[in-house]
Write a protein that holds these residues in place. Structure first.
Motif, PDB file in Angstrom:
ATOM      1  N   SER A 233       0.827  -1.208   0.000  1.00 31.50           N
ATOM      2  CA  SER A 233       0.000   0.000   0.000  1.00 31.50           C
ATOM      3  C   SER A 233       0.861   1.258   0.000  1.00 31.50           C
ATOM      4  O   SER A 233       0.548   2.235  -0.678  1.00 31.50           O
ATOM      5  CB  SER A 233      -0.931   0.010   1.217  1.00 31.50           C
ATOM      6  OG  SER A 233      -1.823  -1.075   1.137  1.00 31.50           O
ATOM      7  N   GLU A 234       1.954   1.230   0.754  1.00 33.47           N
ATOM      8  CA  GLU A 234       2.853   2.379   0.811  1.00 33.47           C
ATOM      9  C   GLU A 234       3.441   2.667  -0.569  1.00 33.47           C
ATOM     10  O   GLU A 234       3.485   3.819  -1.002  1.00 33.47           O
ATOM     11  CB  GLU A 234       3.973   2.104   1.809  1.00 33.47           C
ATOM     12  CG  GLU A 234       4.911   3.268   2.015  1.00 33.47           C
ATOM     13  CD  GLU A 234       5.976   2.959   3.046  1.00 33.47           C
ATOM     14  OE1 GLU A 234       7.038   3.603   2.975  1.00 33.47           O
ATOM     15  OE2 GLU A 234       5.756   2.088   3.909  1.00 33.47           O
ATOM     16  N   ILE A 235       3.846   1.633  -1.264  1.00 32.58           N
ATOM     17  CA  ILE A 235       4.395   1.800  -2.615  1.00 32.58           C
ATOM     18  C   ILE A 235       3.329   2.343  -3.550  1.00 32.58           C
ATOM     19  O   ILE A 235       3.606   3.184  -4.407  1.00 32.58           O
ATOM     20  CB  ILE A 235       4.959   0.466  -3.129  1.00 32.58           C
ATOM     21  CG1 ILE A 235       6.212   0.112  -2.335  1.00 32.58           C
ATOM     22  CG2 ILE A 235       5.271   0.525  -4.608  1.00 32.58           C
ATOM     23  CD1 ILE A 235       6.712  -1.281  -2.558  1.00 32.58           C
ATOM     24  N   GLU A 236       2.098   1.883  -3.400  1.00 34.89           N
ATOM     25  CA  GLU A 236       1.000   2.325  -4.259  1.00 34.89           C
ATOM     26  C   GLU A 236       0.458   3.694  -3.868  1.00 34.89           C
ATOM     27  O   GLU A 236      -0.375   4.256  -4.562  1.00 34.89           O
ATOM     28  CB  GLU A 236      -0.145   1.303  -4.213  1.00 34.89           C
ATOM     29  CG  GLU A 236       0.213  -0.045  -4.788  1.00 34.89           C
ATOM     30  CD  GLU A 236       0.424  -0.009  -6.279  1.00 34.89           C
ATOM     31  OE1 GLU A 236      -0.216   0.808  -6.955  1.00 34.89           O
ATOM     32  OE2 GLU A 236       1.245  -0.806  -6.762  1.00 34.89           O
ATOM     33  N   GLY A 237       0.907   4.218  -2.743  1.00 31.39           N
ATOM     34  CA  GLY A 237       0.440   5.532  -2.296  1.00 31.39           C
ATOM     35  C   GLY A 237      -0.904   5.494  -1.595  1.00 31.39           C
ATOM     36  O   GLY A 237      -1.610   6.498  -1.539  1.00 31.39           O
ATOM     37  N   ILE A 238      -1.269   4.341  -1.069  1.00 33.30           N
ATOM     38  CA  ILE A 238      -2.554   4.180  -0.383  1.00 33.30           C
ATOM     39  C   ILE A 238      -2.307   4.273   1.116  1.00 33.30           C
ATOM     40  O   ILE A 238      -1.458   3.571   1.656  1.00 33.30           O
ATOM     41  CB  ILE A 238      -3.195   2.823  -0.720  1.00 33.30           C
ATOM     42  CG1 ILE A 238      -3.403   2.716  -2.225  1.00 33.30           C
ATOM     43  CG2 ILE A 238      -4.494   2.626   0.040  1.00 33.30           C
ATOM     44  CD1 ILE A 238      -3.757   1.313  -2.678  1.00 33.30           C
ATOM     45  N   LYS A 239      -3.052   5.147   1.788  1.00 34.74           N
ATOM     46  CA  LYS A 239      -2.913   5.276   3.239  1.00 34.74           C
ATOM     47  C   LYS A 239      -4.235   4.938   3.905  1.00 34.74           C
ATOM     48  O   LYS A 239      -5.301   5.309   3.416  1.00 34.74           O
ATOM     49  CB  LYS A 239      -2.528   6.710   3.616  1.00 34.74           C
ATOM     50  CG  LYS A 239      -1.087   7.066   3.312  1.00 34.74           C
ATOM     51  CD  LYS A 239      -0.760   8.430   3.826  1.00 34.74           C
ATOM     52  CE  LYS A 239      -0.364   8.332   5.270  1.00 34.74           C
ATOM     53  NZ  LYS A 239       0.097   9.612   5.826  1.00 34.74           N
ATOM     54  N   MET A 240      -4.141   4.252   5.031  1.00 37.29           N
ATOM     55  CA  MET A 240      -5.329   3.933   5.798  1.00 37.29           C
ATOM     56  C   MET A 240      -5.713   5.171   6.617  1.00 37.29           C
ATOM     57  O   MET A 240      -4.843   5.812   7.203  1.00 37.29           O
ATOM     58  CB  MET A 240      -5.038   2.756   6.734  1.00 37.29           C
ATOM     59  CG  MET A 240      -6.270   2.214   7.393  1.00 37.29           C
ATOM     60  SD  MET A 240      -5.980   0.856   8.548  1.00 37.29           S
ATOM     61  CE  MET A 240      -4.933  -0.234   7.654  1.00 37.29           C
ATOM     62  N   SER A 241      -6.999   5.475   6.629  1.00 37.19           N
ATOM     63  CA  SER A 241      -7.461   6.621   7.413  1.00 37.19           C
ATOM     64  C   SER A 241      -7.317   6.323   8.899  1.00 37.19           C
ATOM     65  O   SER A 241      -7.217   5.161   9.318  1.00 37.19           O
ATOM     66  CB  SER A 241      -8.924   6.931   7.092  1.00 37.19           C
ATOM     67  OG  SER A 241      -9.766   5.930   7.616  1.00 37.19           O
ATOM     68  N   ARG A 242      -7.312   7.368   9.696  1.00 32.88           N
ATOM     69  CA  ARG A 242      -7.219   7.184  11.155  1.00 32.88           C
ATOM     70  C   ARG A 242      -8.398   6.374  11.676  1.00 32.88           C
ATOM     71  O   ARG A 242      -8.252   5.545  12.564  1.00 32.88           O
ATOM     72  CB  ARG A 242      -7.154   8.528  11.854  1.00 32.88           C
ATOM     73  CG  ARG A 242      -5.840   9.216  11.659  1.00 32.88           C
ATOM     74  CD  ARG A 242      -5.791  10.517  12.400  1.00 32.88           C
ATOM     75  NE  ARG A 242      -4.554  11.218  12.091  1.00 32.88           N
ATOM     76  CZ  ARG A 242      -4.199  12.349  12.618  1.00 32.88           C
ATOM     77  NH1 ARG A 242      -4.985  12.960  13.477  1.00 32.88           N
ATOM     78  NH2 ARG A 242      -3.062  12.913  12.274  1.00 32.88           N
ATOM     79  N   ALA A 243      -9.572   6.634  11.109  1.00 31.11           N
ATOM     80  CA  ALA A 243     -10.771   5.910  11.547  1.00 31.11           C
ATOM     81  C   ALA A 243     -10.644   4.416  11.244  1.00 31.11           C
ATOM     82  O   ALA A 243     -10.993   3.574  12.078  1.00 31.11           O
ATOM     83  CB  ALA A 243     -12.010   6.479  10.869  1.00 31.11           C
ATOM     84  N   MET A 244     -10.128   4.093  10.057  1.00 29.90           N
ATOM     85  CA  MET A 244      -9.958   2.684   9.696  1.00 29.90           C
ATOM     86  C   MET A 244      -8.915   2.023  10.581  1.00 29.90           C
ATOM     87  O   MET A 244      -9.100   0.883  11.017  1.00 29.90           O
ATOM     88  CB  MET A 244      -9.573   2.554   8.227  1.00 29.90           C
ATOM     89  CG  MET A 244     -10.699   2.920   7.281  1.00 29.90           C
ATOM     90  SD  MET A 244     -10.166   2.929   5.567  1.00 29.90           S
ATOM     91  CE  MET A 244     -10.047   1.197   5.249  1.00 29.90           C
ATOM     92  N   ALA A 245      -7.809   2.715  10.849  1.00 34.12           N
ATOM     93  CA  ALA A 245      -6.771   2.162  11.726  1.00 34.12           C
ATOM     94  C   ALA A 245      -7.337   1.904  13.118  1.00 34.12           C
ATOM     95  O   ALA A 245      -7.050   0.871  13.732  1.00 34.12           O
ATOM     96  CB  ALA A 245      -5.585   3.113  11.791  1.00 34.12           C
ATOM     97  N   ALA A 246      -8.177   2.820  13.592  1.00 36.88           N
ATOM     98  CA  ALA A 246      -8.803   2.650  14.902  1.00 36.88           C
ATOM     99  C   ALA A 246      -9.730   1.430  14.905  1.00 36.88           C
ATOM    100  O   ALA A 246      -9.786   0.683  15.888  1.00 36.88           O
ATOM    101  CB  ALA A 246      -9.574   3.910  15.295  1.00 36.88           C
ATOM    102  N   GLU A 247     -10.453   1.229  13.789  1.00 39.65           N
ATOM    103  CA  GLU A 247     -11.335   0.059  13.695  1.00 39.65           C
ATOM    104  C   GLU A 247     -10.541  -1.234  13.777  1.00 39.65           C
ATOM    105  O   GLU A 247     -10.925  -2.165  14.481  1.00 39.65           O
ATOM    106  CB  GLU A 247     -12.115   0.088  12.378  1.00 39.65           C
ATOM    107  CG  GLU A 247     -13.316   0.994  12.415  1.00 39.65           C
ATOM    108  CD  GLU A 247     -14.138   0.837  11.172  1.00 39.65           C
ATOM    109  OE1 GLU A 247     -14.914  -0.135  11.091  1.00 39.65           O
ATOM    110  OE2 GLU A 247     -13.985   1.686  10.278  1.00 39.65           O
TER     111      GLU A 247
END
Length: 67
Positions: free
Chosen positions: A27-41
């Protein structure tokens, strides 16, 4: 001349499970970041000890399309 047998181009019947760290690297290579809300989930899923099936159901219920 006889032909030598070649391997089938079909994928193996088994699936491949990508771990959380591997997925994060891709995901980091693809430029995709998880939102804070998703990380919290996901932290909450870990805290509750949800099974993979329970996690999928929770994600589908929240983000899936209703038919």
């Amino acid at each position: 001349m006889s032909r030598t047998p070649t391997k089938s181009s079909k994928r193996p019947a088994k699936g491949f499970t990508l771990g959380r760290q591997g997925f994060a690297k891709i995901s980091e290579i693809e430029g995709i970041k998880m939102s804070r809300a998703m990380a919290a989930e996901f932290r909450e899923f870990d805290r509750k000890g949800l099974s993979p099936e329970e996690r999928r159901k929770a994600i589908a219920a929240k983000y899936g399309k209703t038919r």
